[in-house]
Design an enzyme around this catalytic site. Sequence first.
Site, mmCIF file in Angstrom:
data_model
loop_
_atom_site.group_PDB
_atom_site.id
_atom_site.type_symbol
_atom_site.label_atom_id
_atom_site.label_comp_id
_atom_site.label_asym_id
_atom_site.label_seq_id
_atom_site.Cartn_x
_atom_site.Cartn_y
_atom_site.Cartn_z
ATOM 1 C CD GLU A 97 -3.382 7.714 2.993
ATOM 2 O OE1 GLU A 97 -4.200 8.372 2.323
ATOM 3 O OE2 GLU A 97 -2.192 8.033 3.137
ATOM 4 C CB SER A 138 -0.852 -4.651 -1.729
ATOM 5 O OG SER A 138 -1.107 -6.003 -1.396
ATOM 6 N N GLY A 165 11.583 -12.743 -3.754
ATOM 7 C CA GLY A 165 12.486 -13.209 -4.796
ATOM 8 C C GLY A 165 12.955 -12.144 -5.759
#
Length: 343
Positions: A220, A240, A286
């Site tokens: 999705e 993402s 990081g």
Amino acid sequence: MASFSIALGTATKNRDGKIIEAFFPTPALNPSEELVKAVAAVVSYKEGNQSIEVTPAQCADLTVIFQAAGDEKSAQFAAKASQSSQTLIIVILATDAAPTSVSEGFLKLQLISHRLVKPHGVVLDGIFGLLHNIAWTNKGPIDLPELAERQMDARLNGEVIIVDCVDKFPKMVDYIVPTGIRIADTSRVRLGAHVGEGTTVMHEGFINFNAGTTGVSMVEGRISAGVMVGEGSDIGGGASIMGTLSGGGKMVISIGENCLLGANAGLGFPMGDRCTIESGLYVTAGTKVRMLDNEGKEVEIAKARDLAGKADLLFRRNSITGQIECLTNKSAVELNSELHSNN
């Protein structure tokens, strides 16, 4: 004469006679030496990686060759191609080297979408420089410099050219629909995506080229270029995954099996099996993470990249201090089997 791949297909040329895209319905990986030799004799192939235009008469000869090799699908296509007036090509790749032509580039993208190779399993170096920016339309692919004239001619003929997108990469489903998948909005899966059997891609999900899923997954969110998602994992709405084209650098970002990337969350390092990132939390390589033991006590402060590939981790943000914390993930993701039985 061992070769990496061989494929017979059709191609589209622009007005200058240059091939701008190619379609290969039955590409073969690691074809037999006997098959390559037989094909080479028909199409005058000698060595190396070549894209060769073939005639309908040659396709008739290729039909017999593919039949003798036991490749019935290629034989059927060659037989139909022998009656076609379209531009016909055969691509023979002796090695998996960087593509040097549009036809080679399109073949390699289709090898991935046919699930013959996985992302990172084929060399795609330089493919952006090879491919044209194309108008993908209901009248087929049109080279951009020719689009305005084609639209005008269509209107004068009482027709309309519908432009689905302008891109170097077309929709995957215009070339191949792999078995056992569901895609709510087909424009959001590019050619060169590897969509594993059992994968569901919802309306806002996206899979770039040279990326995808290995099997049953819910998508999705966004799977960026270069990213692979393991079996049983869920990419939540708006989530993402940082790809090699969007800031991930040389690190190959991946998600293991039975993981959950929560809604609007983000990932920028390789995540192991059975891991969870809570909704709204973006963890890059990081990011400094406060490591907790089973009693919730701090053990150390680590960078997320140091946790790459480790299994059974839960990443969350402390709602009081705002610190990002990591502790043992006590529950793995279980996807609804009925949603992913995509027959």
